[in-house]
Design a protein around this motif. Structure first.
Motif, PDB file in Angstrom:
ATOM      1  N   ASP A 147       0.833  -1.210   0.000  1.00 30.24           N
ATOM      2  CA  ASP A 147       0.000   0.000   0.000  1.00 30.24           C
ATOM      3  C   ASP A 147       0.861   1.252   0.000  1.00 30.24           C
ATOM      4  OD1 ASP A 147      -2.204  -1.558  -0.037  1.00 30.24           O
ATOM      5  OD2 ASP A 147      -2.625  -1.435   2.119  1.00 30.24           O
ATOM      6  N   LEU A 148       1.910   1.264   0.812  1.00 26.03           N
ATOM      7  CA  LEU A 148       2.771   2.450   0.888  1.00 26.03           C
ATOM      8  C   LEU A 148       3.596   2.611  -0.386  1.00 26.03           C
ATOM      9  CD1 LEU A 148       3.980   2.089   4.587  1.00 26.03           C
ATOM     10  CD2 LEU A 148       2.377   3.789   3.695  1.00 26.03           C
ATOM     11  N   ALA A 149       4.053   1.477  -0.981  1.00 28.00           N
ATOM     12  CA  ALA A 149       4.880   1.569  -2.184  1.00 28.00           C
ATOM     13  C   ALA A 149       4.089   2.080  -3.371  1.00 28.00           C
ATOM     14  CB  ALA A 149       5.485   0.194  -2.504  1.00 28.00           C
ATOM     15  N   MET A 150       2.784   1.785  -3.441  1.00 25.55           N
ATOM     16  CA  MET A 150       1.985   2.211  -4.575  1.00 25.55           C
ATOM     17  C   MET A 150       1.837   3.728  -4.629  1.00 25.55           C
ATOM     18  SD  MET A 150       1.467  -0.513  -6.193  1.00 25.55           S
ATOM     19  CE  MET A 150       0.292   0.063  -7.410  1.00 25.55           C
ATOM     20  N   THR A 151       2.166   4.431  -3.535  1.00 25.67           N
ATOM     21  CA  THR A 151       2.125   5.897  -3.556  1.00 25.67           C
ATOM     22  C   THR A 151       3.232   6.474  -4.428  1.00 25.67           C
ATOM     23  OG1 THR A 151       3.518   6.063  -1.594  1.00 25.67           O
ATOM     24  CG2 THR A 151       1.142   5.892  -1.248  1.00 25.67           C
ATOM     25  N   GLY A 152       4.280   5.650  -4.737  1.00 30.68           N
ATOM     26  CA  GLY A 152       5.396   6.134  -5.538  1.00 30.68           C
ATOM     27  C   GLY A 152       6.468   6.812  -4.735  1.00 30.68           C
ATOM     28  N   ASP A 153       6.356   6.855  -3.389  1.00 31.13           N
ATOM     29  CA  ASP A 153       7.386   7.483  -2.561  1.00 31.13           C
ATOM     30  C   ASP A 153       8.709   6.746  -2.684  1.00 31.13           C
ATOM     31  OD1 ASP A 153       5.777   9.470  -1.694  1.00 31.13           O
ATOM     32  OD2 ASP A 153       5.311   8.570   0.247  1.00 31.13           O
ATOM     33  N   ALA A 154       9.771   7.423  -2.257  1.00 28.57           N
ATOM     34  CA  ALA A 154      11.109   6.831  -2.284  1.00 28.57           C
ATOM     35  C   ALA A 154      11.150   5.636  -1.336  1.00 28.57           C
ATOM     36  CB  ALA A 154      12.160   7.867  -1.873  1.00 28.57           C
ATOM     37  N   PRO A 155      12.018   4.659  -1.582  1.00 35.92           N
ATOM     38  CA  PRO A 155      12.089   3.473  -0.737  1.00 35.92           C
ATOM     39  C   PRO A 155      12.323   3.785   0.732  1.00 35.92           C
ATOM     40  CG  PRO A 155      13.259   3.052  -2.778  1.00 35.92           C
ATOM     41  CD  PRO A 155      12.871   4.515  -2.805  1.00 35.92           C
ATOM     42  N   ALA A 156      13.176   4.770   1.039  1.00 34.59           N
ATOM     43  CA  ALA A 156      13.439   5.081   2.447  1.00 34.59           C
ATOM     44  C   ALA A 156      12.178   5.561   3.141  1.00 34.59           C
ATOM     45  CB  ALA A 156      14.550   6.128   2.549  1.00 34.59           C
ATOM     46  N   ARG A 157      11.384   6.418   2.477  1.00 37.68           N
ATOM     47  CA  ARG A 157      10.149   6.925   3.075  1.00 37.68           C
ATOM     48  C   ARG A 157       9.135   5.784   3.231  1.00 37.68           C
ATOM     49  NH1 ARG A 157       9.148  12.358   2.873  1.00 37.68           N
ATOM     50  NH2 ARG A 157       6.950  11.972   2.429  1.00 37.68           N
ATOM     51  N   VAL A 158       9.074   4.884   2.243  1.00 36.58           N
ATOM     52  CA  VAL A 158       8.139   3.761   2.338  1.00 36.58           C
ATOM     53  C   VAL A 158       8.510   2.869   3.533  1.00 36.58           C
ATOM     54  CG1 VAL A 158       7.386   1.639   1.184  1.00 36.58           C
ATOM     55  CG2 VAL A 158       7.575   3.769  -0.099  1.00 36.58           C
TER      56      VAL A 158
END
Length: 803
Positions: A490-501
């Protein structure tokens, strides 16, 4: 008192079998016989060695006597004139042979004195002074006499208990007598007053030697009958010695009578020589006879010893076999009785104490049979009661066991369902574009695993890949794995950087972690446009990158703290570029910590070596190769942890193309067919396809043409013509597309990638074989792709319905 004295032997007997008891007694008897016979054999052997040494001494004695007589003759000639050259050379040859012999002890010193004396003789042997020649040769003769005495002692001739007087005669008296006879005539040849003492001294020596000569010859004759023949020559020799003494006295008064003395001395010297040879020969024959008798004694003692041993062994064997037969009867009878044959009785045909044992056994057996009949009657009554109780309890246990079995089946069904659901939530289809591809696999150590992976497209055309490992195993780890995957996805689908995810996922998992588990993860975002890679790690092993030249290295990684451990953590992004022809490997510690049955771990070094040697043409083949390499290493050992790996491969030199997936609307199933892996079954598949597309013969023709080519390739090259495999064929249709799916369980095999492109412009006979069929499939179908989903190959064909 007797029992105390015999306590050690009783203790030993209690710990030995009958076989070992008899063997011990036999060994003791044999040892006693050997100890008794050894001194006799040793004494006989010692006597044989002494006799052999004495015979060797006699051989050396004869050679020394030859030299002695040669010296005596040379001295007699030298007092008259210098020695002739031939006589001197013969004498020198005999002396050198004597001096070169080996001597021991005092004989060696005597040989040294003889060598020194002979050197003096060599200096004056042919000079004009005959007195000097006489003195020098007399010194060498005395040295030879001393050597004969010492060498006789070396060979122990002087200590022979039976021939001591004979050997004294040979070694001392007879050579001295011979030398004295010759020296007497040589001294009187000078015809001078100072030589008269030589003549008188010779008379003394000859007179004293008579008794020794008689005693020595009498001793030999008493022991060796053939030696009696020497009594007459000895008597004549002694009479001639007396005649020589008279001639010597006459020569002292009338020197002109020296010729008479010389003739007598020559005859006596020859007689002494013959007597010496005959006596030495008879003594040697007696020694040979003694050796034969001693050897015969040894043989007799040995034969007696062997005979006694054989008799004892025969007696012991008979006693042992008789005892063993009785014991075997007792053993077989007791075994038969214990086996349930209660009418068994033992019969022992001996007169020893074992008969009492057999009788006692028979008495006990009879009493036991009567007692057993009473017990049997009592048990029959109790058995009836117990059978009724057992039947009731058996019914109760059967009902409970049935309930337990049903519960176990439900638990196993639920575990199988959970495993299938766990595998279902993981991606089974992966992107396989013309310029890049991804593939992954997860193999749990138990029914349920804690590892997971994911591969998903992002809104901006990039692709996210994820590999994670939940601590622990079993149901708890599986549930936390599902939660963790959902949160991270769910968090990765936002497109955020890996560290933020990862940071956001850590906060959520810390709030939803009642079992206090944690998860390590490595999340990366790949941009197909330029090959750039952004990744971050939460306590997970760093990804491995394989360059196009085969060099393998781990990407830089901060190795931050695992997720779910504590809130408020931050993670670090890392950047890399995946060049054309390079590959990226993400894995869990189930790969490096896979243990063989020897306890050795697969390890990072072996993993990097395999990755460097990996030359697979596709991501799916690379994953399959790694799984096979780990399985070969562990060689059937039980897995200690889940095994998960993901490969991202950027293909070299492939132009970009449109990879937008085709979406089928209102899809319905036309055909589902299980095809056995035999080429003759393709005709039945073609009939089924034609029946399913009866209203579209054009589609049926194209589908059958493509299916025939792909099925043939799969059977021949994927399954290697294995006849017991199944190829699953599914055909569906939507509003705009005809979809055909082929699924097999062969190793990774992509016919579209492995078939060579056909040369359509070249000469027909010069074209290479292969490639035309695959080219035909791509021509007839609008889209044709192949995948490996971890369990087999998947081929998807799409044909538009638009005309």
């Amino acid at each position: 008192m007797l029992s105390h004295l015999l306590a050690p032997t009783v203790w030993l007997s209690n710990r030995l079998s009958f076989k070992r008891k008899y063997a011990l007694i036999g060994a003791v008897v044999l040892l006693a016989l050997a100890l008794l016979c050894t001194p006799l054999l040793r004494k006989a052997g010692s006597d044989i060695e002494l006799a052999r040494s004495e015979r060797e001494g006699l051989v050396a004695y004869r050679a020394q006597a030859q030299v002695l007589y040669a010296l005596v003759n040379a001295r007699s000639a030298a007092v008259l004139a210098p020695l002739d050259r031939p006589d001197w050379q013969a004498l020198e040859a005999n002396m050198l042979q004597l001096l070169h012999a080996e001597y021991r002890g005092a004989a060696k010193e005597a040989a040294a004195r003889l060598r020194s004396s002979w050197q003096q003789v060599q200096g004056i042997a042919q000079s004009g002074d005959r007195r000097q020649r006489f003195v020098a040769l007399t010194g060498s003769i005395n040295a030879v006499l001393a050597l004969m005495r010492e060498d006789a002692r070396t060979h122990r001739l002087n200590v022979d208990g039976e021939l001591d007087a004979t050997f004294d005669m040979l070694a001392n008296r007879l050579p001295l007598v011979a030398e004295t006879l010759a020296r007497q005539q040589d001294a009187l040849t000078f015809n001078s007053d100072d030589m008269a003492s030589y003549a008188l001294g010779a008379q003394v020596v000859l007179s004293e030697s008579v008794a020794n000569l008689k005693a020595g010859l009498s001793q030999l004759a008493a022991l060796h009958q053939p030696a009696t023949r020497l009594q007459t020559p000895l008597s004549q020799f002694l009479a001639n010695i007396a005649r020589q003494q008279d001639a010597a006295d006459k020569t002292l008064d009338a020197p002109a009578s020296i010729n008479e003395l010389r003739a007598l001395a020559t005859d006596n010297l020859q007689a002494a020589r013959e007597l010496l040879e005959a006596t030495a020969g008879d003594a040697d024959a007696f020694l040979a006879l003694r050796i034969a008798r001693l050897q015969q004694s040894q043989l007799i003692v040995a034969l007696i010893l062997v005979a006694v041993i054989a008799a004892i062994a025969y007696l012991f064997a008979g006693i042992y076999l008789s005892t063993l037969r009785s014991l075997r009867s007792l053993s077989e009878g007791t075994e038969s009785f214990c086996a349930g044959r209660l009418n068994t009785r033992i019969h022992v045909d001996t007169r020893d104490e074992l008969v009492l044992v057999a009788n006692n056994f028979n008495t006990v057996a009879s009493e036991f049979a009567g007692l057993l009949e009473v017990v049997r009657e009592q048990n029959e009554s109790r058995e009836r009661e117990l059978e009724e109780q057992v039947a009731a309890r058996t019914w109760e246990l059967a009902e409970k066991n049935e309930a337990l079995r049903a519960a176990g089946e439900r638990v196993q069904e639920e575990l199988d369902l959970a495993r299938a659901m766990q595998q279902a939530i993981l991606p089974q289809h992966f992107p396989a574009e013309d310029d890049w591809a991804v593939h992954a696999a997860m193999y749990p150590a138990r029914e349920l695993g804690g590892d997971f992976y994911d591969c998903f497209p992002l809104a901006d055309g990039r692709c996210g890949v994820l590999v994670a490992d939940v601590s622990g195993k079993g149901v708890g780890a599986a549930f936390f794995m599902a939660v963790s995957r959902t949160v991270l996805l769910d968090l990765a689908m936002t497109g955020d950087a890996p560290a933020r995810v990862l940071a956001a996922a850590n906060e959520l998992l810390c709030e939803r972690n009642p079992m206090e588990l944690f998860v390590t993860a490595c999340y990366a975002i790949y941009d197909p446009q330029d090959g750039s890679l952004v990744y971050a790690s939460a306590g997970h092993p760093p990804p491995l990158r394989r360059q196009s030249d085969g060099a393998v290295a781990a990407l830089p990684c901060m190795m931050d703290v695992a997720l779910g451990w504590m809130p408020g953590l931050e993670y670090t992004d890392q950047h890399a570029v995946l060049a054309a022809g390079e590959a990226l490997l993400l894995y869990t510690d189930g790969v490096t910590e896979a243990f063989a049955d020897t306890g050795e771990a697969y390890g990072e070094q072996r993993l990097m070596a395999w990755f460097a040697a990996s030359a697979a043409s596709s991501a799916a083949a690379t994953v399959a190769s790694l799984v096979h390499d780990v399985a070969s290493f562990v060689n059937g050992a039980e897995a200690s942890d889940d095994l998960t790996c993901l490969v991202l491969r950027r293909k070299p030199g492939v132009p970009l193309m449109d990879t937008t997936p085709i979406v089928l609307h209102n899809k319905r199933l036309l055909l589902e067919y299980d095809l056995p892996s035999r080429l003759e079954e393709i005709a039945q598949l073609a009939e089924a396809v034609s029946a399913a597309l009866a209203d579209r013969s054009d589609l049926a023709f194209a589908a059958n043409l493509c299916l025939e080519e792909l099925v043939t390739n799969t059977i021949q090259y994927g399954l290697h013509s294995a006849p017991d495999r199944v190829i699953h064929v599914r055909m569906s249709i939507s509003d705009e597309w005809l979809e055909i799916i082929l699924k097999d369980d062969a190793p990774p095999f992509d016919p579209f990638a492995e078939a060579p492109p056909p040369d359509l412009d070249g000469d027909l006979e010069a074209r290479p074989i292969g490639g035309l069929g695959v080219h035909l499939v791509k021509t007839l179908m609008d889209d044709a792709r192949a995948y490996f989903d971890g369990s087999g190959n998947l081929i998807v064909l799409l044909k538009t319905l638009r005309t």
